[in-house]
Design a protein around this motif. Structure first.
Motif, PDB file in Angstrom:
ATOM      1  N   TRP A 164       0.862  -1.178   0.000  1.00 54.69           N
ATOM      2  CA  TRP A 164       0.000   0.000   0.000  1.00 54.69           C
ATOM      3  C   TRP A 164       0.898   1.227   0.000  1.00 54.69           C
ATOM      4  O   TRP A 164       1.809   1.343   0.822  1.00 54.69           O
ATOM      5  N   LYS A 165       0.652   2.136  -0.908  1.00 49.73           N
ATOM      6  CA  LYS A 165       1.457   3.350  -1.015  1.00 49.73           C
ATOM      7  C   LYS A 165       0.539   4.562  -0.925  1.00 49.73           C
ATOM      8  O   LYS A 165      -0.541   4.576  -1.511  1.00 49.73           O
ATOM      9  N   HIS A 166       0.976   5.560  -0.164  1.00 51.62           N
ATOM     10  CA  HIS A 166       0.267   6.835  -0.047  1.00 51.62           C
ATOM     11  C   HIS A 166       1.213   7.956  -0.501  1.00 51.62           C
ATOM     12  O   HIS A 166       2.406   7.912  -0.185  1.00 51.62           O
ATOM     13  N   THR A 167       0.680   8.928  -1.213  1.00 53.03           N
ATOM     14  CA  THR A 167       1.448  10.120  -1.593  1.00 53.03           C
ATOM     15  C   THR A 167       0.632  11.356  -1.233  1.00 53.03           C
ATOM     16  O   THR A 167      -0.597  11.305  -1.213  1.00 53.03           O
ATOM     17  N   ALA A 168       1.325  12.448  -0.957  1.00 52.64           N
ATOM     18  CA  ALA A 168       0.624  13.690  -0.623  1.00 52.64           C
ATOM     19  C   ALA A 168       1.500  14.882  -0.950  1.00 52.64           C
ATOM     20  O   ALA A 168       2.723  14.814  -0.849  1.00 52.64           O
ATOM     21  N   THR A 169       0.846  15.969  -1.342  1.00 55.68           N
ATOM     22  CA  THR A 169       1.516  17.245  -1.551  1.00 55.68           C
ATOM     23  C   THR A 169       0.714  18.298  -0.797  1.00 55.68           C
ATOM     24  O   THR A 169      -0.518  18.327  -0.886  1.00 55.68           O
ATOM     25  N   VAL A 170       1.412  19.140  -0.072  1.00 55.50           N
ATOM     26  CA  VAL A 170       0.772  20.186   0.727  1.00 55.50           C
ATOM     27  C   VAL A 170       0.744  21.494  -0.061  1.00 55.50           C
ATOM     28  O   VAL A 170       1.689  21.819  -0.787  1.00 55.50           O
ATOM     29  N   LYS A 171      -0.348  22.245   0.064  1.00 56.98           N
ATOM     30  CA  LYS A 171      -0.455  23.548  -0.601  1.00 56.98           C
ATOM     31  C   LYS A 171       0.616  24.495  -0.063  1.00 56.98           C
ATOM     32  O   LYS A 171       0.915  24.496   1.129  1.00 56.98           O
ATOM     33  N   ARG A 172       1.164  25.306  -0.945  1.00 58.28           N
ATOM     34  CA  ARG A 172       2.253  26.233  -0.579  1.00 58.28           C
ATOM     35  C   ARG A 172       1.897  27.134   0.605  1.00 58.28           C
ATOM     36  O   ARG A 172       2.732  27.413   1.443  1.00 58.28           O
ATOM     37  N   ALA A 173       0.659  27.576   0.676  1.00 56.29           N
ATOM     38  CA  ALA A 173       0.246  28.482   1.753  1.00 56.29           C
ATOM     39  C   ALA A 173       0.419  27.839   3.130  1.00 56.29           C
ATOM     40  O   ALA A 173       0.584  28.532   4.123  1.00 56.29           O
ATOM     41  N   PHE A 174       0.395  26.521   3.183  1.00 57.59           N
ATOM     42  CA  PHE A 174       0.512  25.819   4.456  1.00 57.59           C
ATOM     43  C   PHE A 174       1.941  25.378   4.765  1.00 57.59           C
ATOM     44  O   PHE A 174       2.220  24.917   5.860  1.00 57.59           O
ATOM     45  N   LEU A 175       2.847  25.503   3.783  1.00 54.29           N
ATOM     46  CA  LEU A 175       4.207  25.010   3.982  1.00 54.29           C
ATOM     47  C   LEU A 175       4.955  25.648   5.150  1.00 54.29           C
ATOM     48  O   LEU A 175       5.680  24.962   5.846  1.00 54.29           O
ATOM     49  N   PRO A 176       4.790  26.949   5.415  1.00 52.43           N
ATOM     50  CA  PRO A 176       5.494  27.494   6.582  1.00 52.43           C
ATOM     51  C   PRO A 176       5.089  26.817   7.898  1.00 52.43           C
ATOM     52  O   PRO A 176       5.872  26.707   8.816  1.00 52.43           O
ATOM     53  N   LYS A 177       3.846  26.339   7.965  1.00 48.30           N
ATOM     54  CA  LYS A 177       3.359  25.707   9.184  1.00 48.30           C
ATOM     55  C   LYS A 177       3.660  24.216   9.221  1.00 48.30           C
ATOM     56  O   LYS A 177       3.744  23.624  10.287  1.00 48.30           O
ATOM     57  N   LEU A 178       3.763  23.601   8.040  1.00 50.00           N
ATOM     58  CA  LEU A 178       3.985  22.162   7.947  1.00 50.00           C
ATOM     59  C   LEU A 178       5.338  21.899   7.299  1.00 50.00           C
ATOM     60  O   LEU A 178       5.541  22.217   6.133  1.00 50.00           O
ATOM     61  N   THR A 179       6.250  21.342   8.031  1.00 53.73           N
ATOM     62  CA  THR A 179       7.573  21.067   7.484  1.00 53.73           C
ATOM     63  C   THR A 179       7.543  19.802   6.640  1.00 53.73           C
ATOM     64  O   THR A 179       6.654  18.952   6.787  1.00 53.73           O
ATOM     65  N   ALA A 180       8.515  19.665   5.762  1.00 54.73           N
ATOM     66  CA  ALA A 180       8.610  18.459   4.922  1.00 54.73           C
ATOM     67  C   ALA A 180       8.724  17.216   5.806  1.00 54.73           C
ATOM     68  O   ALA A 180       8.098  16.192   5.537  1.00 54.73           O
ATOM     69  N   ALA A 181       9.489  17.304   6.880  1.00 49.42           N
ATOM     70  CA  ALA A 181       9.647  16.164   7.789  1.00 49.42           C
ATOM     71  C   ALA A 181       8.315  15.834   8.469  1.00 49.42           C
ATOM     72  O   ALA A 181       7.979  14.665   8.646  1.00 49.42           O
ATOM     73  N   GLY A 182       7.565  16.851   8.821  1.00 55.13           N
ATOM     74  CA  GLY A 182       6.265  16.635   9.457  1.00 55.13           C
ATOM     75  C   GLY A 182       5.268  15.973   8.522  1.00 55.13           C
ATOM     76  O   GLY A 182       4.514  15.087   8.923  1.00 55.13           O
ATOM     77  N   ILE A 183       5.285  16.382   7.268  1.00 55.25           N
ATOM     78  CA  ILE A 183       4.387  15.793   6.270  1.00 55.25           C
ATOM     79  C   ILE A 183       4.764  14.332   6.041  1.00 55.25           C
ATOM     80  O   ILE A 183       3.909  13.451   6.005  1.00 55.25           O
ATOM     81  N   GLU A 184       6.048  14.079   5.894  1.00 59.63           N
ATOM     82  CA  GLU A 184       6.505  12.701   5.687  1.00 59.63           C
ATOM     83  C   GLU A 184       6.176  11.831   6.901  1.00 59.63           C
ATOM     84  O   GLU A 184       5.764  10.677   6.763  1.00 59.63           O
ATOM     85  N   GLN A 185       6.334  12.375   8.087  1.00 60.59           N
ATOM     86  CA  GLN A 185       5.993  11.632   9.304  1.00 60.59           C
ATOM     87  C   GLN A 185       4.491  11.333   9.340  1.00 60.59           C
ATOM     88  O   GLN A 185       4.088  10.220   9.689  1.00 60.59           O
ATOM     89  N   TRP A 186       3.656  12.300   8.961  1.00 69.77           N
ATOM     90  CA  TRP A 186       2.209  12.098   8.948  1.00 69.77           C
ATOM     91  C   TRP A 186       1.828  10.994   7.975  1.00 69.77           C
ATOM     92  O   TRP A 186       1.071  10.085   8.318  1.00 69.77           O
ATOM     93  N   ILE A 187       2.360  11.036   6.763  1.00 74.32           N
ATOM     94  CA  ILE A 187       1.947  10.059   5.757  1.00 74.32           C
ATOM     95  C   ILE A 187       2.499   8.671   6.073  1.00 74.32           C
ATOM     96  O   ILE A 187       1.845   7.658   5.829  1.00 74.32           O
ATOM     97  N   THR A 188       3.688   8.602   6.658  1.00 71.24           N
ATOM     98  CA  THR A 188       4.245   7.304   7.053  1.00 71.24           C
ATOM     99  C   THR A 188       3.421   6.690   8.176  1.00 71.24           C
ATOM    100  O   THR A 188       3.077   5.504   8.127  1.00 71.24           O
ATOM    101  N   ALA A 189       3.070   7.483   9.167  1.00 70.57           N
ATOM    102  CA  ALA A 189       2.251   6.976  10.279  1.00 70.57           C
ATOM    103  C   ALA A 189       0.882   6.531   9.772  1.00 70.57           C
ATOM    104  O   ALA A 189       0.375   5.479  10.173  1.00 70.57           O
ATOM    105  N   ARG A 190       0.278   7.301   8.883  1.00 70.15           N
ATOM    106  CA  ARG A 190      -1.033   6.960   8.318  1.00 70.15           C
ATOM    107  C   ARG A 190      -0.964   5.627   7.571  1.00 70.15           C
ATOM    108  O   ARG A 190      -1.809   4.753   7.762  1.00 70.15           O
ATOM    109  N   THR A 191       0.045   5.466   6.748  1.00 69.59           N
ATOM    110  CA  THR A 191       0.213   4.233   5.972  1.00 69.59           C
ATOM    111  C   THR A 191       0.424   3.038   6.887  1.00 69.59           C
ATOM    112  O   THR A 191      -0.218   1.993   6.718  1.00 69.59           O
TER     113      THR A 191
END
Length: 152
Positions: A107-134
């Protein structure tokens, strides 16, 4: 694009594993922590290319996911049509393969965050969220597959 992938081997036939991975409603909610509610929408009665499903997670996130590839019982993929305001894109794919060690499910999940939210959501945080979800969803799937093996 951040992504996460999880693979398990389960003791059920590939066709049954594919069916379980695409279950809806009460059956889906019983094992998938990402789907408290799930159903077909817009007149769909079965999953196939173009089908749209509504998914509401236990965390309150809501998605409309459209099936973009349907190769039953081996693989499927879907993309977000509508979802949380902070997501630019989201997708899932499932591959099922018969092996000597049992049925291999990836099972593979991918995600891209909108630019407006990037200052609040770090790349590491997004990757951690999607890994935990998967990983949470795959653990639920694996448990359900083992229960099915013992009940059949």
């Amino acid at each position: 694009m951040p992504f996460a992938e999880a693979t398990v081997y389960v003791p059920i036939a590939p066709e049954r594993a594919f069916e379980l991975a695409h279950s809806l409603g009460v059956e889906r909610a019983s094992w998938d922590p990402g789907a408290a509610t799930s159903r077909f929408v817009r007149g769909a009665e079965e999953d196939k290319q173009g089908t749209i499903r509504f998914i509401k997670g236990r965390d309150g996130m809501r998605f409309l996911l459209q099936t973009t590839a349907w190769h039953e019982p081996a693989a499927s993929a879907c993309k977000m049509v509508k979802g949380p305001s902070w997501l630019e894109s989201y997708g899932e794919s499932i591959r099922v393969e018969d092996t000597a060690c049992g049925t291999k499910v990836t099972w593979k999940h991918t995600a891209t965050v909108k630019r407006a939210f990037l200052p609040k959501l770090t790349a590491a945080g997004i990757e951690q969220w999607i890994t935990a979800r998967t990983n949470r969803r795959m653990a639920g799937f694996e448990s359900a597959a083992h229960l099915l093996a013992f009940s059949e």
